[in-house]
Design a protein around this motif. Structure first.
Motif, short mmCIF file in Angstrom:
data_model
loop_
_atom_site.label_atom_id
_atom_site.label_comp_id
_atom_site.label_asym_id
_atom_site.label_seq_id
_atom_site.Cartn_x
_atom_site.Cartn_y
_atom_site.Cartn_z
N LEU A 24 14.09 25.73 -5.79
CA LEU A 24 13.36 26.41 -4.73
C LEU A 24 12.29 25.52 -4.12
O LEU A 24 12.10 25.51 -2.90
N SER A 25 11.59 24.77 -4.95
CA SER A 25 10.56 23.88 -4.42
C SER A 25 11.18 22.79 -3.54
O SER A 25 10.59 22.39 -2.52
N THR A 26 12.38 22.35 -3.91
CA THR A 26 13.07 21.33 -3.12
C THR A 26 13.52 21.87 -1.77
O THR A 26 13.29 21.24 -0.74
N ALA A 38 9.74 28.31 5.63
CA ALA A 38 9.97 28.20 4.18
C ALA A 38 9.48 29.42 3.42
O ALA A 38 9.85 29.62 2.26
N ASP A 39 8.66 30.27 4.06
CA ASP A 39 8.09 31.42 3.36
C ASP A 39 9.16 32.45 2.99
O ASP A 39 8.93 33.28 2.11
N VAL A 40 10.30 32.43 3.67
CA VAL A 40 11.36 33.41 3.37
C VAL A 40 12.18 32.98 2.16
O VAL A 40 13.03 33.74 1.68
N ILE A 41 11.94 31.77 1.66
CA ILE A 41 12.70 31.26 0.51
C ILE A 41 11.99 31.71 -0.77
O ILE A 41 11.03 31.09 -1.23
N SER A 42 12.45 32.82 -1.32
CA SER A 42 11.84 33.40 -2.52
C SER A 42 12.82 33.32 -3.69
O SER A 42 13.94 32.83 -3.56
N GLU A 81 15.75 12.67 -6.92
CA GLU A 81 14.40 12.20 -7.25
C GLU A 81 13.65 13.18 -8.14
O GLU A 81 12.59 12.85 -8.68
N ASN A 82 14.17 14.40 -8.32
CA ASN A 82 13.47 15.42 -9.11
C ASN A 82 13.54 15.12 -10.60
O ASN A 82 14.38 14.35 -11.06
#
Length: 218
Positions: A24-26, A38-42, A81-82
């Motif tokens: 999710l952070s990616t 990006a706020d809709v990505i929960s 890269e994560n």
């Protein structure tokens, strides 16, 4: 009578690895690069997307087909890269045990390199016969059929283990069996509505079910 070879095909994120937060952070980071909201990505974003892939997410966020593929490629490159995603408790032992009775493969929307890094963290990369990551184009059903041919396994002896309704649909399209797991990215209700051949709530329950599959195959 010779035991028929069994092909176990696992989704990675949400099934083998507890990777939702890092994923999710990616995708939020890449969404901002594309000037998307990006706020809709929960945590429950995957409940409203039929096909759990990053290009499908891009289309849900408003990108056209070409831009959504570019979005997915950016997500995949960032995943390399994560940090390595942690595997769920009991999963390394289960995969190692299954490799003794059949062929274990991974079919995922994530990048192969990111998957390999997580497997290497717990020293079980050697028990996985094949990995199809999201960098390889094609549907999951198409890749399932490729794996069946590659390892000489009949569809009836192939099991797709996933956490999304799209995994169950892919298994059905490829003529193989499906197992839905209740600890992944989509809700149990949605998974059960997709009518998998089996549903399990825990890694030990998955172990018990697949042990019974092996026993019935002898």
């Amino acid at each position: 009578m010779e035991m028929q070879k069994i092909l176990y095909v696992f989704d990675f994120d949400g099934v083998i690895a507890d990777s939702l937060d890092v994923c999710l952070s990616t995708v939020k980071l890449i969404a901002r690069e594309f000037n998307l909201n990006a706020d809709v990505i929960s945590d429950d974003i995957w409940e409203v997307i039929n096909n759990v892939t990053f290009d499908s997410l891009g289309r849900y966020l408003g990108l056209d087909e070409i831009e959504s593929l570019r979005f997915a490629d950016k997500v995949l490159q960032r995943m390399i890269e994560n940090r390595a995603a942690n595997l769920f408790n009991g999963m390394p032992a289960l995969l190692s045990e299954l490799a003794l009775t059949g062929v274990v493969c991974i079919l995922s929307a994530s990048h192969r390199i990111a998957i390999e890094r997580s497997l290497n963290e717990v020293n079980i990369h050697h028990v996985i016969s094949d990995i199809f990551g999201g960098e390889t184009r094609g549907s999951k059903a198409e890749k399932l059929k490729i794996l069946q041919v590659r390892y000489g396994v009949e569809p009836c002896a192939c099991w797709m283990i996933g956490d999304a309704a799209s995994d169950i649909a892919a298994a059905r399209d490829a003529g193989c069996n499906s197992i839905a797991v209740g600890w992944g990215w989509q809700s149990r209700e949605r998974l059960k509505f997709a009518s998998p051949d089996a549903f399990v709530d825990s890694v030990p329950a998955l172990h018990d079910f697949l042990t019974a599959v092996v026993s019935s195959n002898i």
